[in-house]
Design an enzyme around this catalytic site. Structure first.
Site, PDB file in Angstrom:
ATOM      1  N   ASP A  16       0.811  -1.224   0.000  1.00 28.87           N
ATOM      2  CA  ASP A  16       0.000   0.000   0.000  1.00 28.87           C
ATOM      3  C   ASP A  16       0.848   1.280   0.000  1.00 28.87           C
ATOM      4  O   ASP A  16       0.650   2.170   0.837  1.00 28.87           O
ATOM      5  CB  ASP A  16      -0.918   0.024   1.239  1.00 28.87           C
ATOM      6  CG  ASP A  16      -1.756  -1.229   1.385  1.00 28.87           C
ATOM      7  OD1 ASP A  16      -2.134  -1.818   0.360  1.00 28.87           O
ATOM      8  OD2 ASP A  16      -2.039  -1.610   2.546  1.00 28.87           O
ATOM      9  N   GLU A 223     -11.300   0.186  -3.776  1.00 28.58           N
ATOM     10  CA  GLU A 223     -10.538   0.712  -2.633  1.00 28.58           C
ATOM     11  C   GLU A 223      -9.274   1.412  -3.165  1.00 28.58           C
ATOM     12  O   GLU A 223      -9.016   1.447  -4.368  1.00 28.58           O
ATOM     13  CB  GLU A 223     -10.149  -0.407  -1.662  1.00 28.58           C
ATOM     14  CG  GLU A 223      -9.203  -1.432  -2.255  1.00 28.58           C
ATOM     15  CD  GLU A 223      -8.894  -2.606  -1.324  1.00 28.58           C
ATOM     16  OE1 GLU A 223      -9.437  -2.691  -0.211  1.00 28.58           O
ATOM     17  OE2 GLU A 223      -8.087  -3.464  -1.743  1.00 28.58           O
TER      18      GLU A 223
HETATM   19  O1  FUB Z   1      -3.331  -3.598   3.308  1.00 29.58           O
HETATM   20  C1  FUB Z   1      -4.655  -3.781   3.744  1.00 29.58           C
HETATM   21  C2  FUB Z   1      -5.609  -3.426   2.659  1.00 29.58           C
HETATM   22  O2  FUB Z   1      -5.349  -4.210   1.497  1.00 29.58           O
HETATM   23  C3  FUB Z   1      -5.527  -2.011   2.167  1.00 29.58           C
HETATM   24  O3  FUB Z   1      -6.081  -1.071   3.020  1.00 29.58           O
HETATM   25  C4  FUB Z   1      -6.193  -2.154   0.857  1.00 29.58           C
HETATM   26  O4  FUB Z   1      -6.056  -1.079   0.003  1.00 29.58           O
HETATM   27  C5  FUB Z   1      -5.561  -3.423   0.337  1.00 29.58           C
HETATM   28  O5  FUB Z   1      -4.316  -3.179  -0.257  1.00 29.58           O
END
Ligand code: FUB
Length: 325
Positions: A16, A223
């Site tokens: 991330d 996301e």
């Molecule tokens: O790393 C945890 C979660 O997985 C993140 O918040 C999302 O964007 C995905 O990458």
């Protein structure tokens, strides 16, 4: 020395990445994936992270430095578990680290911590940002110095549960033929510690101006939002989640509506895909992650980067991460 499309660091797992140029260097704010075994599920319980490390490179050809632990969950009074994708910003002569975590009621909230240095350590505020919810904050400071936070994630990120404006534990997403949920944007206050405006949903439309539908998993928001500008236009990029792509949409305004344009990165090894885009010394770079170093473990990812290029018309050239140059 990290090469493009190789892990930035190999002594820890990182994911991330939010990359910024601070003090003339590239600073990367990643999640810190732990080297432990967890059962994978749609709730994201396997992403059970506890702290953040800050990475930096003097330039894209320089070694990557791990500045060590910058913030641990034990020092965040409101947070119980799952420190997910963070971002950072600089304003008021202060560095701000924004991060999501589940609070003591198991609801994802977004907190902020401050430091005099881009490498931390960061001191957290005692409570999360009032009115914040869900995951994946990305903070963008516009040329007029106004700061905006983009956030939100489906499934484990709980965005579906906030459709009424309050948390409804059993709420599900829209029907496949209904408009998809968009990411959320809120302007930040001058001190960067609260929301100045109420969170509002961003509309992402297709080339005919029609909202993307919830069943359009090749294009709809899932996301990991990121905002940057190129030639005066606003580029909102994000993960499509279940179809594992990084895509983007463009607008004349930081709050949209955004028109879908195309794919930035085709699927990587591992379930999640998450990124940031930064300009350094006249070139543009995509920071992303994959699970190649761990042999494909979804919750043991590594941050990488590669150059990103634009076509003459401002569209982004699609990157295929495993193609040989
Ligand atoms: O790393 C945890 C979660 O997985 C993140 O918040 C999302 O964007 C995905 O990458």
């Amino acid at each position: 020395m990290p090469k493009q499309n190789e892990p930035l660091v190999t002594h820890i797992y990182t994911a991330d990445p939010s990359a910024h140029v601070f003090e003339g260097k590239i600073y990367v704010y990643p999640s810190h994936d732990l080297d432990h075994e967890k059962q994978s599920n749609d709730n994201g319980d396997q992403y059970d992270m506890e702290d953040y490390h800050v990475l930096s490179m003097d330039n894209p050809d320089a070694p990557c430095v791990d500045h060590g632990q910058a913030l641990h969950i034990k020092d965040v009074p409101w947070a119980k578990q799952q420190m997910w994708a963070p971002d950072a910003a600089f304003k008021n002569n202060t560095y701000y680290l924004f991060f999501p975590a589940r609070d003591h009621d198991n609801i994802f909230r977004i907190g902020v911590a401050t430091s005099a240095s881009p490498a931390g350590p960061f001191t957290p505020e005692p409570s999360y940002i009032p009115g914040s919810f869900s995951i994946d904050p990305a903070v963008f400071i516009d040329s007029d110095n106004r700061a905006y936070m983009y956030f939100g994630g489906l499934w484990g990120g709980q965005l579906e549960k906030w459709q009424t404006g309050s948390f409804v534990p059993e709420a599900e997403g829209p029907a496949a033929d209904a408009p998809a949920l968009g990411p959320i944007v809120a302007e930040l206050s001058e001190d960067m510690l609260t929301f100045k405006t109420a969170p509002q949903e961003i509309s992402i439309v297709d080339e005919n101006g029609q909202p993307l539908l919830a069943g359009d998993e090749e294009r709809r928001y899932f996301e990991g939002p990121w905002m940057h500008t190129y030639n005066g236009r606003y580029y909102l990029s994000y993960s499509t989640g279940s179809t594992h792509k990084l895509v983007y949409a463009v607008s004349e305004s930081p709050t949209g509506p955004f028109t879908f344009k195309g794919t930035i990165l085709t699927p990587v090894i591992g379930w999640t895909t998450h990124h940031s885009i930064v300009e350094f010394d006249g070139k543009w770079y995509l920071f992303y992650h994959d699970s190649s170093l761990s042999g494909g473990a979804d919750n043991k990812r590594s941050v990488k980067f590669t150059e990103l290029k634009y076509n003459e018309d401002g569209t982004i050239v699609t990157i295929h991460p495993y193609d040989k140059a």
